[in-house]
Design a protein around this motif. Structure first.
Motif, PDB file in Angstrom:
ATOM      1  N   ARG A   1       0.828  -1.205   0.000  1.00 49.11           N
ATOM      2  CA  ARG A   1       0.000   0.000   0.000  1.00 49.11           C
ATOM      3  C   ARG A   1       0.862   1.255   0.000  1.00 49.11           C
ATOM      4  O   ARG A   1       0.605   2.202  -0.740  1.00 49.11           O
ATOM      5  N   SER A   2       1.909   1.254   0.814  1.00 44.23           N
ATOM      6  CA  SER A   2       2.789   2.426   0.891  1.00 44.23           C
ATOM      7  C   SER A   2       3.504   2.667  -0.424  1.00 44.23           C
ATOM      8  O   SER A   2       3.626   3.810  -0.879  1.00 44.23           O
TER       9      SER A   2
ATOM     10  N   TRP B   1       1.112   4.236  -2.823  1.00 42.60           N
ATOM     11  CA  TRP B   1       0.920   5.662  -2.557  1.00 42.60           C
ATOM     12  C   TRP B   1       2.081   6.485  -3.102  1.00 42.60           C
ATOM     13  O   TRP B   1       1.878   7.550  -3.668  1.00 42.60           O
TER      14      TRP B   1
ATOM     15  N   LEU C   1       1.005  13.128   0.942  1.00 43.16           N
ATOM     16  CA  LEU C   1       0.032  12.137   1.391  1.00 43.16           C
ATOM     17  C   LEU C   1      -0.381  12.380   2.837  1.00 43.16           C
ATOM     18  O   LEU C   1      -1.575  12.408   3.163  1.00 43.16           O
ATOM     19  N   MET C   2       0.586  12.577   3.714  1.00 42.90           N
ATOM     20  CA  MET C   2       0.283  12.754   5.124  1.00 42.90           C
ATOM     21  C   MET C   2      -0.422  14.090   5.385  1.00 42.90           C
ATOM     22  O   MET C   2      -1.294  14.175   6.245  1.00 42.90           O
ATOM     23  N   ARG C   3      -0.069  15.117   4.620  1.00 45.35           N
ATOM     24  CA  ARG C   3      -0.740  16.402   4.772  1.00 45.35           C
ATOM     25  C   ARG C   3      -2.220  16.260   4.437  1.00 45.35           C
ATOM     26  O   ARG C   3      -3.089  16.761   5.149  1.00 45.35           O
ATOM     27  N   ARG C   4      -2.501  15.565   3.365  1.00 50.03           N
ATOM     28  CA  ARG C   4      -3.906  15.349   2.981  1.00 50.03           C
ATOM     29  C   ARG C   4      -4.631  14.494   4.001  1.00 50.03           C
ATOM     30  O   ARG C   4      -5.804  14.708   4.286  1.00 50.03           O
ATOM     31  N   HIS C   5      -3.936  13.517   4.536  1.00 54.40           N
ATOM     32  CA  HIS C   5      -4.551  12.633   5.525  1.00 54.40           C
ATOM     33  C   HIS C   5      -4.872  13.390   6.812  1.00 54.40           C
ATOM     34  O   HIS C   5      -5.955  13.248   7.376  1.00 54.40           O
ATOM     35  N   VAL C   6      -3.937  14.208   7.262  1.00 55.20           N
ATOM     36  CA  VAL C   6      -4.135  14.957   8.503  1.00 55.20           C
ATOM     37  C   VAL C   6      -5.170  16.057   8.314  1.00 55.20           C
ATOM     38  O   VAL C   6      -5.967  16.334   9.207  1.00 55.20           O
TER      39      VAL C   6
ATOM     40  N   ARG D   1      -7.688  16.123   6.327  1.00 55.57           N
ATOM     41  CA  ARG D   1      -9.003  15.671   5.881  1.00 55.57           C
ATOM     42  C   ARG D   1     -10.066  16.128   6.873  1.00 55.57           C
ATOM     43  O   ARG D   1      -9.990  15.879   8.067  1.00 55.57           O
TER      44      ARG D   1
ATOM     45  N   THR E   1     -14.246  16.422   7.571  1.00 56.64           N
ATOM     46  CA  THR E   1     -15.562  15.975   7.139  1.00 56.64           C
ATOM     47  C   THR E   1     -16.438  17.200   6.904  1.00 56.64           C
ATOM     48  O   THR E   1     -16.332  18.201   7.607  1.00 56.64           O
TER      49      THR E   1
END
Length: 97
Positions: free
Chosen positions: A49-50, A53, A82-87, A89, A91
């Motif tokens: 998966r990593s 990405w 990737l991590m910026r988008r994940h953090v 995110r 709702t």
């Protein structure tokens, strides 16, 4: 990062080096001796998966860079995005009815 999983091929001196120099616990994921034929090792999906990405970025897919340090920088950049988008995110707020 406090724990790193590695393939059985990395067993040996690397475990001690990671503990002493990088202060990271390196856990070797070994293949089950009872398994016959092809068996996916545990936690293999995390690695796949990593890598998937990372390969979303064009410059990480092919060997565009002349120096390994440049490719390493592109991998870091890919994971930062990737991590910026994940953090970040968020709702969507519920709309009042």
């Amino acid at each position: 990062v406090v724990l790193v999983w590695a393939d059985g091929g990395y067993a040996g001196k690397l475990v001690d080096w990671a503990k002493d120099k990088v202060h990271v616990a390196l856990e070797i994921v070994k293949r089950n001796d009872d398994a016959k034929g092809f068996v996916v090792p545990p936690r293999r999906w995390v690695v796949e998966r990593s890598l998937s990405w990372i390969c979303r970025r064009r410059r990480c897919v092919r060997d565009y860079e002349r120096l390994p340090e440049h490719h390493e920088a592109m991998v870091h950049w890919s994971m930062i995005i990737l991590m910026r988008r994940h953090v970040a995110r968020v709702t969507a707020p519920a709309t009042p009815k």
